[in-house]
Design a protein around this motif. Sequence first.
Motif, mmCIF file in Angstrom:
data_model
loop_
_atom_site.group_PDB
_atom_site.id
_atom_site.type_symbol
_atom_site.label_atom_id
_atom_site.label_comp_id
_atom_site.label_asym_id
_atom_site.label_seq_id
_atom_site.Cartn_x
_atom_site.Cartn_y
_atom_site.Cartn_z
ATOM 1 N N SER A 171 36.978 32.096 29.821
ATOM 2 C CA SER A 171 35.902 31.110 29.779
ATOM 3 C C SER A 171 35.047 31.150 31.043
ATOM 4 O O SER A 171 33.822 31.036 30.980
ATOM 5 N N SER A 231 31.046 32.017 31.174
ATOM 6 C CA SER A 231 30.000 31.193 31.793
ATOM 7 C C SER A 231 29.252 31.972 32.877
ATOM 8 O O SER A 231 28.025 31.840 33.015
ATOM 9 N N TYR A 240 26.761 34.208 31.132
ATOM 10 C CA TYR A 240 25.584 33.462 30.676
ATOM 11 C C TYR A 240 24.611 33.252 31.829
ATOM 12 O O TYR A 240 23.389 33.336 31.654
ATOM 13 N N TYR A 270 26.031 28.274 28.206
ATOM 14 C CA TYR A 270 26.653 28.154 29.531
ATOM 15 C C TYR A 270 27.372 26.803 29.659
ATOM 16 O O TYR A 270 28.504 26.726 30.140
ATOM 17 N N ALA A 312 30.560 26.787 27.591
ATOM 18 C CA ALA A 312 31.602 27.581 28.254
ATOM 19 C C ALA A 312 32.181 26.832 29.459
ATOM 20 O O ALA A 312 33.387 26.862 29.708
ATOM 21 N N ARG A 313 31.323 26.155 30.203
ATOM 22 C CA ARG A 313 31.783 25.393 31.364
ATOM 23 C C ARG A 313 32.660 24.215 30.944
ATOM 24 O O ARG A 313 33.684 23.931 31.573
ATOM 25 N N SER A 359 35.969 25.517 30.057
ATOM 26 C CA SER A 359 36.733 25.825 31.268
ATOM 27 C C SER A 359 37.382 24.562 31.831
ATOM 28 O O SER A 359 38.541 24.586 32.256
#
Length: 179
Positions: free
Chosen positions: A128, A132, A135, A153, A156-157, A160
């Motif tokens: 992950s 990010s 991205y 992004y 994905a963050r 995470s």
Amino acid sequence: MPKVSIKICTKLHTILQDESFNNFQVVQLRDRFLAASTSNQSVGDAYKFIYRQVSRLVKKRALRKVNKESTKTVTYQKTELFDQINFVINGPIEASKPLQKLLDRTEQDAIQQLKERLKQSEVDLLTSIGESEEYMRLYKSFPEMKEHLESQYIVARENSSKLLGQIKAIKSVLSHQQK
């Protein structure tokens, strides 16, 4: 005649001391034992434990084994000696050694599963983070895709952050279990 001493578990002693509990089968004693027990002992393990205890009490002549030929059932009766026996009460740990071994094995399995889950979560977290970061690089290379890349992004963050929370929780449980 000197008084005989026999070690017995608390729950079993309580059941057998009940005056109305006589002329019983091992299965009946097992069912009473399981009903009084707070552990998750299997029916098979409980039967083996009860059978061993009853056999020991028969050898010590506290119980009498009665074979009924017509029904092929075996019942047990308390003897006169039963009331004269000095029962030494064992705590629950002594009475449930097979159960304790099972619990230890189950705990070991749980720890192993937690360790595997931790490894997988750590791999997912690295994936992950890499996603990010990619991205961000793509955004710098293709500013015209800003809207789509920015939303990816953020997703994905957030992923995470969730994975990091999972890792913290698993590590906390592991440290507690291994104490």
